[in-house]
Design a protein around this motif. Structure first.
Motif, mmCIF file in Angstrom:
data_model
loop_
_atom_site.group_PDB
_atom_site.id
_atom_site.type_symbol
_atom_site.label_atom_id
_atom_site.label_comp_id
_atom_site.label_asym_id
_atom_site.label_seq_id
_atom_site.Cartn_x
_atom_site.Cartn_y
_atom_site.Cartn_z
ATOM 1 N N MET A 1 -16.628 -33.795 -36.612
ATOM 2 C CA MET A 1 -17.694 -32.947 -37.176
ATOM 3 C C MET A 1 -17.287 -32.248 -38.471
ATOM 4 S SD MET A 1 -20.179 -33.607 -35.231
ATOM 5 C CE MET A 1 -21.433 -32.446 -35.779
ATOM 6 N N ILE A 2 -16.056 -32.501 -38.949
ATOM 7 C CA ILE A 2 -15.568 -31.797 -40.146
ATOM 8 C C ILE A 2 -16.546 -31.949 -41.313
ATOM 9 C CG2 ILE A 2 -13.786 -31.807 -41.939
ATOM 10 C CD1 ILE A 2 -11.756 -32.504 -39.764
ATOM 11 N N GLN A 3 -16.909 -33.188 -41.619
ATOM 12 C CA GLN A 3 -17.807 -33.418 -42.770
ATOM 13 C C GLN A 3 -19.186 -32.812 -42.523
ATOM 14 O OE1 GLN A 3 -17.067 -34.176 -45.564
ATOM 15 N NE2 GLN A 3 -15.158 -35.325 -45.451
ATOM 16 N N ARG A 4 -19.698 -33.026 -41.320
ATOM 17 C CA ARG A 4 -21.078 -32.619 -41.046
ATOM 18 C C ARG A 4 -21.255 -31.096 -41.075
ATOM 19 N NH1 ARG A 4 -22.351 -36.845 -37.311
ATOM 20 N NH2 ARG A 4 -22.728 -38.087 -39.163
ATOM 21 N N TYR A 5 -20.237 -30.374 -40.643
ATOM 22 C CA TYR A 5 -20.349 -28.910 -40.609
ATOM 23 C C TYR A 5 -19.854 -28.257 -41.893
ATOM 24 C CZ TYR A 5 -21.594 -28.780 -35.625
ATOM 25 O OH TYR A 5 -22.236 -28.915 -34.418
ATOM 26 N N ARG A 6 -19.439 -29.061 -42.851
ATOM 27 C CA ARG A 6 -18.921 -28.511 -44.097
ATOM 28 C C ARG A 6 -20.015 -27.719 -44.824
ATOM 29 N NH1 ARG A 6 -14.219 -29.761 -47.281
ATOM 30 N NH2 ARG A 6 -13.428 -31.151 -45.677
ATOM 31 N N GLY A 7 -19.652 -26.530 -45.331
ATOM 32 C CA GLY A 7 -20.603 -25.762 -46.122
ATOM 33 C C GLY A 7 -21.677 -25.055 -45.318
ATOM 34 N N ALA A 8 -21.440 -24.857 -44.033
ATOM 35 C CA ALA A 8 -22.460 -24.188 -43.206
ATOM 36 C C ALA A 8 -22.356 -22.666 -43.291
ATOM 37 C CB ALA A 8 -22.345 -24.649 -41.756
ATOM 38 N N GLY A 9 -21.410 -22.174 -44.076
ATOM 39 C CA GLY A 9 -21.294 -20.727 -44.250
ATOM 40 C C GLY A 9 -20.894 -20.015 -42.967
ATOM 41 N N LEU A 10 -21.480 -18.842 -42.759
ATOM 42 C CA LEU A 10 -21.134 -18.041 -41.583
ATOM 43 C C LEU A 10 -21.501 -18.735 -40.294
ATOM 44 C CD1 LEU A 10 -21.840 -14.231 -42.064
ATOM 45 C CD2 LEU A 10 -19.708 -15.387 -41.433
ATOM 46 N N LYS A 11 -22.592 -19.504 -40.329
ATOM 47 C CA LYS A 11 -23.030 -20.230 -39.129
ATOM 48 C C LYS A 11 -21.938 -21.150 -38.607
ATOM 49 C CE LYS A 11 -28.024 -20.458 -39.789
ATOM 50 N NZ LYS A 11 -28.163 -20.126 -41.235
ATOM 51 N N LYS A 12 -21.071 -21.581 -39.513
ATOM 52 C CA LYS A 12 -20.034 -22.530 -39.120
ATOM 53 C C LYS A 12 -19.137 -21.949 -38.033
ATOM 54 C CE LYS A 12 -16.447 -25.461 -41.079
ATOM 55 N NZ LYS A 12 -15.840 -25.946 -42.324
ATOM 56 N N PHE B 1 -11.412 -24.748 -33.169
ATOM 57 C CA PHE B 1 -11.365 -24.354 -34.591
ATOM 58 C C PHE B 1 -10.368 -25.163 -35.408
ATOM 59 C CE2 PHE B 1 -13.752 -20.264 -35.252
ATOM 60 C CZ PHE B 1 -14.336 -20.207 -34.010
ATOM 61 N N LEU B 2 -9.304 -25.601 -34.735
ATOM 62 C CA LEU B 2 -8.158 -26.174 -35.442
ATOM 63 C C LEU B 2 -8.506 -27.278 -36.453
ATOM 64 C CD1 LEU B 2 -5.166 -25.480 -35.424
ATOM 65 C CD2 LEU B 2 -4.786 -27.382 -33.851
ATOM 66 N N PRO B 3 -9.240 -28.334 -36.028
ATOM 67 C CA PRO B 3 -9.506 -29.412 -36.992
ATOM 68 C C PRO B 3 -10.225 -28.899 -38.235
ATOM 69 C CG PRO B 3 -10.166 -30.077 -34.787
ATOM 70 C CD PRO B 3 -9.848 -28.611 -34.722
ATOM 71 N N PHE B 4 -11.143 -27.948 -38.046
ATOM 72 C CA PHE B 4 -11.890 -27.420 -39.187
ATOM 73 C C PHE B 4 -10.991 -26.583 -40.087
ATOM 74 C CE2 PHE B 4 -15.019 -28.067 -35.844
ATOM 75 C CZ PHE B 4 -16.000 -28.767 -36.510
ATOM 76 N N MET B 5 -10.083 -25.812 -39.470
ATOM 77 C CA MET B 5 -9.200 -24.940 -40.237
ATOM 78 C C MET B 5 -8.250 -25.751 -41.094
ATOM 79 S SD MET B 5 -9.941 -21.851 -39.727
ATOM 80 C CE MET B 5 -11.670 -21.973 -39.326
ATOM 81 N N ILE B 6 -7.705 -26.837 -40.513
ATOM 82 C CA ILE B 6 -6.716 -27.636 -41.233
ATOM 83 C C ILE B 6 -7.311 -28.203 -42.520
ATOM 84 C CG2 ILE B 6 -5.303 -29.737 -41.138
ATOM 85 C CD1 ILE B 6 -4.954 -29.208 -38.151
ATOM 86 N N PHE B 7 -8.566 -28.652 -42.448
ATOM 87 C CA PHE B 7 -9.156 -29.302 -43.619
ATOM 88 C C PHE B 7 -10.205 -28.429 -44.300
ATOM 89 C CE2 PHE B 7 -7.884 -32.663 -40.649
ATOM 90 C CZ PHE B 7 -6.885 -33.234 -41.421
ATOM 91 N N ARG B 8 -10.000 -27.105 -44.211
ATOM 92 C CA ARG B 8 -11.027 -26.215 -44.729
ATOM 93 C C ARG B 8 -11.153 -26.280 -46.256
ATOM 94 N NH1 ARG B 8 -10.286 -19.991 -43.636
ATOM 95 N NH2 ARG B 8 -8.385 -20.640 -44.675
ATOM 96 N N ASP B 9 -10.000 -26.197 -46.927
ATOM 97 C CA ASP B 9 -10.058 -26.012 -48.373
ATOM 98 C C ASP B 9 -9.795 -27.268 -49.182
ATOM 99 O OD1 ASP B 9 -10.665 -23.324 -48.229
ATOM 100 O OD2 ASP B 9 -8.569 -22.813 -47.857
ATOM 101 N N ARG B 10 -9.537 -28.374 -48.477
ATOM 102 C CA ARG B 10 -9.268 -29.571 -49.271
ATOM 103 C C ARG B 10 -10.125 -30.720 -48.761
ATOM 104 N NH1 ARG B 10 -4.484 -31.806 -46.260
ATOM 105 N NH2 ARG B 10 -3.998 -30.283 -44.652
ATOM 106 N N GLU B 11 -10.198 -31.742 -49.585
ATOM 107 C CA GLU B 11 -10.924 -32.938 -49.196
ATOM 108 C C GLU B 11 -10.335 -33.506 -47.913
ATOM 109 O OE1 GLU B 11 -13.609 -35.015 -50.044
ATOM 110 O OE2 GLU B 11 -14.047 -33.002 -50.758
#
Lengths: 232, 106
Positions: free
Chosen positions: A88-99, B22-32
Motif C-alpha cells: 500500500m506504500i504507493q497507494r497511500y502516498r500523499g494522504a496527509g494526516l489521514k495517512k 507503520f514500518l513499511p510506510f516509515m522506511i520509504f516515507r521520504d524517498r522514491e
C-alpha cells in the motif's frame, strides 16, 4: 466529507459489517466471561484493533503472560501486516494526516477492500479509503461492545458464522483471479501456504509462508514483469 | 493477574501491532520506493489473499470427522457463485449460511 462517498464506503463494507459484528461480539463475550468488562473491550478494539490478535490476547491476559512473550506473540501473529504495508506504500502516498489512520487501520479485511485500488468515479481515493477503514473499525468496536454488554442473552446458535471472513477472502481471491491472466502470484500464495502449513504446523506456518512467498515472487520476477498483464 | 499488568499487556500488543503496520510506510516515507518494493507491492496482494484463505482454514482437520467437508463445500460454493454472479454480498451470505447449516445440522 460527502455523503455520497460515505454511502459508497458503507455499501463496499457491508460484508465486513456482518463479519466484524459477529467476530467482535465473540471477542466481547469471551473477554467478559474472563472478567474484563466493556472498558477493556473498548481499549483493545480501539487501540490494538487486530481481530485474531485480540482473541489470542485474551489468553495472554488471563494466563498472566510476560511482557516479552506478549510482544513476541504479537510479532508472530501480526507479522503479515508488514506485507499489507509494502503493497500500500504507493497507494497511500500523499494522504496527509489521514495517512496516520490509514496505516493504523490496515487490518486483513480492510486490506482486502483497498488492495485492488478501486474507488468510486470522481472520488478522492484517500478520502474513500479513509471512510472504508473507519467504517470497518466502527463495526468492530460496536460488535465487541455489544458482545460485552448483551452477549450472554443471545439465543440463536451462531456457531460457524465466523465463516463469513473466510468467504470474504475467497471472493477477493476470485476477483483477483478473474481480473488478470497472470495467475502465478495467486498460485504461489496458496501453494506456499499449504506447503508451509503441512511442514511447520498451524501455529508456526505464517512466517515461513511469507518468506517463501517473497522468495518465489523474486525468482519469478523476470517472467512476471515480462508478462506484465497484471491489472492495477 | 493485576489490572495494571493486563493494561500493560494491551499496550504492548497495541504498540507492536502499530509498529508492524507503520514500518513499511516509515522506511520509504521520504524517498522514491525502490523498483523491487514496487514490484512486490504489485504482486503481493495476489499471493497474500491466497495465504489468508489458507490461514482461515488452518484449523480444519482432514484426518478426523467431518474431514473438512463442510469447509470444502462452502468454499467451493462461494467461489462458484462469485465466478458466476460477481456479487460479494450474495456469495458471502450464501457460503456462510451453507456452512452454518452443515456444521449445526449434521
Amino acid at each position: 466529507m460527502n455523503l455520497k462517498l460515505l454511502k459508497a464506503a458503507i455499501i463496499k463494507t457491508l460484508p465486513i459489517m456482518a463479519g466484524y459484528m459477529v467476530l467482535g461480539m465473540g471477542f466481547g463475550i469471551l473477554l467478559k466471561i474472563n472478567g474484563y468488562g466493556v472498558l477493556w473491550v473498548l481499549a483493545m478494539s480501539i487501540f490494538v484493533y487486530a481481530g485474531s490478535m485480540q482473541y489470542v490476547g485474551i489468553s495472554l491476559i488471563t494466563g498472566g503472560a510476560s511482557i516479552i512473550s506478549t510482544a513476541l506473540t504479537t510479532l508472530m501473529v501480526n507479522a503479515r501486516h508488514l506485507f499489507y504495508g509494502i503493497s500500500m506504500i504507493q497507494r497511500y502516498r500523499g494522504a496527509g494526516l489521514k495517512k496516520l489512520y490509514l496505516m493504523f487501520a490496515l487490518t486483513d479485511e480492510t486490506y482486502s477492500l483497498v488492495c485492488n485500488g478501486d474507488y468510486p468515479e470522481g472520488a478522492i481515493p484517500h478520502e474513500y479509503y479513509f471512510l472504508v477503514s473507519l467504517c470497518d473499525q466502527i463495526y468492530w468496536v460496536i460488535g465487541s461492545v455489544m458482545g460485552s454488554l448483551i452477549g450472554s442473552v443471545i439465543t440463536f446458535n451462531t456457531e460457524g458464522i465466523d465463516f463469513a471472513m473466510t468467504a470474504l477472502f475467497v471472493t477477493v481471491f476470485v476477483e483477483q483471479w478473474v481480473d488478470t491472466k497472470e495467475h502465478r502470484p495467486s498460485l504461489i500464495g496458496v501453494g506456499a501456504s499449504v506447503l508451509c502449513l503441512l511442514l511447520f504446523g498451524r501455529e508456526n506456518f505464517l512466517i515461513p509462508t511469507m518468506i517463501s512467498i517473497i522468495i518465489l515472487l523474486t525468482v519469478c520476477r523476470g517472467a512476471l514483469e515480462r508478462g506484465g498483464v497484471a491489472s492495477e | 493477574m493485576s489490572n495494571t499488568h493486563a493494561a500493560i499487556l494491551i499496550a504492548v500488543m497495541a504498540l507492536v501491532t502499530m509498529i508492524l503496520r507503520f514500518l513499511p510506510f516509515m522506511i520509504f516515507r521520504d524517498r522514491e520506493t525502490p523498483e523491487y518494493i514496487n514490484f512486490l507491492g504489485k504482486y503481493l496482494p495476489y499471493s497474500i489473499m491466497g495465504m489468508l484463505v489458507v490461514y482461515c482454514l488452518k484449523d480444519v482437520s482432514i484426518t478426523s470427522s467431518p474431514f473438512g467437508i463442510p469447509e470444502l463445500i462452502s468454499v467451493v460454493l462461494v467461489a462458484v457463485l462469485h465466478f458466476w454472479k460477481r456479487n460479494t454480498l450474495v456469495s458471502i451470505v450464501s457460503g456462510t449460511v451453507c456452512y452454518m447449516l452443515l456444521i449445526q445440522v449434521f
